[in-house]
Design a protein around this motif. Structure first.
Motif, PDB file in Angstrom:
ATOM      1  N   SER A  57      30.813   6.306   5.507  1.00  0.00           N
ATOM      2  CA  SER A  57      30.222   6.042   4.193  1.00  0.00           C
ATOM      3  C   SER A  57      29.084   7.019   3.947  1.00  0.00           C
ATOM      4  CB  SER A  57      29.719   4.596   4.095  1.00  0.00           C
ATOM      5  OG  SER A  57      28.771   4.327   5.119  1.00  0.00           O
ATOM      6  N   LYS A  61      39.762   9.224  -0.046  1.00  0.00           N
ATOM      7  CA  LYS A  61      39.287   8.725  -1.332  1.00  0.00           C
ATOM      8  C   LYS A  61      39.259   9.870  -2.335  1.00  0.00           C
ATOM      9  CE  LYS A  61      35.472   6.593  -3.848  1.00  0.00           C
ATOM     10  NZ  LYS A  61      34.099   6.070  -3.813  1.00  0.00           N
ATOM     11  N   ASN A  63      38.737  11.378   5.683  1.00  0.00           N
ATOM     12  CA  ASN A  63      37.972  11.015   6.878  1.00  0.00           C
ATOM     13  C   ASN A  63      38.720  11.523   8.103  1.00  0.00           C
ATOM     14  OD1 ASN A  63      36.448   9.876   8.879  1.00  0.00           O
ATOM     15  ND2 ASN A  63      36.763   7.752   8.271  1.00  0.00           N
ATOM     16  N   ARG A 113      26.183  11.729   5.132  1.00  0.00           N
ATOM     17  CA  ARG A 113      26.419  10.363   5.592  1.00  0.00           C
ATOM     18  C   ARG A 113      25.342   9.448   5.033  1.00  0.00           C
ATOM     19  NH1 ARG A 113      27.117  11.199  11.987  1.00  0.00           N
ATOM     20  NH2 ARG A 113      24.883  10.959  11.697  1.00  0.00           N
ATOM     21  N   GLU A 114      25.527   8.143   5.283  1.00  0.00           N
ATOM     22  CA  GLU A 114      24.560   7.180   4.767  1.00  0.00           C
ATOM     23  C   GLU A 114      23.187   7.337   5.417  1.00  0.00           C
ATOM     24  OE1 GLU A 114      25.968   3.301   5.577  1.00  0.00           O
ATOM     25  OE2 GLU A 114      26.395   3.673   7.683  1.00  0.00           O
ATOM     26  N   GLN A 153      35.100   3.989  10.156  1.00  0.00           N
ATOM     27  CA  GLN A 153      34.774   3.982   8.723  1.00  0.00           C
ATOM     28  C   GLN A 153      33.580   4.879   8.471  1.00  0.00           C
ATOM     29  OE1 GLN A 153      35.199   0.377   6.102  1.00  0.00           O
ATOM     30  NE2 GLN A 153      32.983   0.531   6.087  1.00  0.00           N
ATOM     31  N   SER A 197      29.489   8.281  -4.489  1.00  0.00           N
ATOM     32  CA  SER A 197      29.355   7.560  -3.220  1.00  0.00           C
ATOM     33  C   SER A 197      30.737   7.202  -2.690  1.00  0.00           C
ATOM     34  CB  SER A 197      28.521   6.295  -3.402  1.00  0.00           C
ATOM     35  OG  SER A 197      29.147   5.423  -4.323  1.00  0.00           O
ATOM     36  N   PHE A 198      30.850   7.016  -1.374  1.00  0.00           N
ATOM     37  CA  PHE A 198      32.139   6.712  -0.773  1.00  0.00           C
ATOM     38  C   PHE A 198      31.955   5.822   0.451  1.00  0.00           C
ATOM     39  CE2 PHE A 198      30.557  10.611   1.133  1.00  0.00           C
ATOM     40  CZ  PHE A 198      30.718  10.382   2.486  1.00  0.00           C
ATOM     41  N   GLN A 199      32.983   5.072   0.752  1.00  0.00           N
ATOM     42  CA  GLN A 199      33.089   4.257   1.961  1.00  0.00           C
ATOM     43  C   GLN A 199      34.579   4.222   2.304  1.00  0.00           C
ATOM     44  OE1 GLN A 199      31.380   0.370   1.670  1.00  0.00           O
ATOM     45  NE2 GLN A 199      31.481  -0.027   3.844  1.00  0.00           N
ATOM     46  N   ASP A 249      27.471   9.788   0.471  1.00  0.00           N
ATOM     47  CA  ASP A 249      27.621  10.243  -0.904  1.00  0.00           C
ATOM     48  C   ASP A 249      27.742  11.751  -0.927  1.00  0.00           C
ATOM     49  OD1 ASP A 249      24.130  10.091  -1.959  1.00  0.00           O
ATOM     50  OD2 ASP A 249      25.110  10.986  -0.234  1.00  0.00           O
TER      51      ASP A 249
END
Length: 242
Positions: free
Chosen positions: A167, A199, A159, A225-226, A165, A192-194, A169
């Motif tokens: 988030s 990560k 990031n 992004r989400e 933050q 998926s990620f957050q 996928d």
């Protein structure tokens, strides 16, 4: 002959007065030495600042040259990839795609036409090698492993937004030598990620039917992004991530 000297007195409350006689020559020598010392220090500061400025300028030029070299390497890699994809097409098909359409003559209309094979769809190289990078994320240590009927993809997702933050996928796809882009159906939990900082992402999926290691050109990664916005996408040739 002038024998004049200067007297220096040191006085303390608990001791007698001490007197030192000093020749004017030594006073002049001390003054000249201090003056030279100040000049040398000033020259050192000046040359140090000049060297620092030149060093920063050279660093900036070196960074620009490195970026240009990376861009040139990417362009050469892209041209090589395009050449490989074009080589997978038949010469007659390429000529038919590149040559202007010929008007039909009456003689041609009179000749019976043999049933032609369905034409292959044109390869959209701009979409295969299109790169998107908004600066929100960075990918490191991208790896692609094809073993028998399994595809293993791994990379580190970083990031770049500081304390914000992020988030969303990722989507995986294989690019075949003929230019076909085949999506890989991985589990959402794997992709998926957050994240706040970093990560590691690792996904293992079955190799699509009709593909093997020899006819896979590379891997295409897309990070969204989400809200669905694409923040990163790039095609990685197999020889660079193997």
């Amino acid at each position: 002959m002038n024998d004049a000297k200067y007297s220096i007195l040191f006085m303390r409350d608990d001791l007698d007065v001490r007197r030192f006689r000093l020749n004017p020559f030594w006073l002049k020598s001390i003054f000249v030495s201090l003056t030279l010392l100040v000049l040398v220090a000033a020259a050192g500061i000046y040359f140090g600042a000049t060297s620092l400025r030149d060093n920063l300028r050279l660093r900036h030029e070196n960074k620009e040259l490195s970026q240009r070299l990376d861009e040139a390497e990417l362009r050469l890699s892209t041209l090589g990839n395009m050449e490989k994809i074009l080589e997978s097409y038949d010469t007659k098909e390429l000529q038919s795609l590149l040559s202007p359409e010929k008007a039909e003559t009456p003689e041609a209309e009179a000749k019976p036409t043999a049933p032609s094979e369905p034409a292959k769809p044109a390869v959209d190289l701009s979409s295969i090698f299109a790169k998107t990078d908004t600066g929100a994320v960075r990918l490191e240590d991208v790896r692609l492993e094809i073993e028998q009927k399994q595809v293993l993809v791994s990379f580190n997702l970083l990031n770049n937004l500081g304390n914000t933050q992020l988030s969303g996928d990722t989507r995986l796809a294989l690019v075949a030598n003929n230019g076909e882009v085949i999506e890989l159906p991985a589990k959402n939990a794997d992709l998926s990620f957050q994240i706040q900082r970093r990560k590691p992402i690792r996904a293992r999926v079955p190799l699509p039917d009709g593909l093997d290691r020899a006819n896979v050109f590379g891997l295409r990664l897309t990070v969204t992004r989400e809200d669905g916005k694409v923040v990163f996408s790039e095609t990685y040739p197999q020889y660079r991530v193997d």
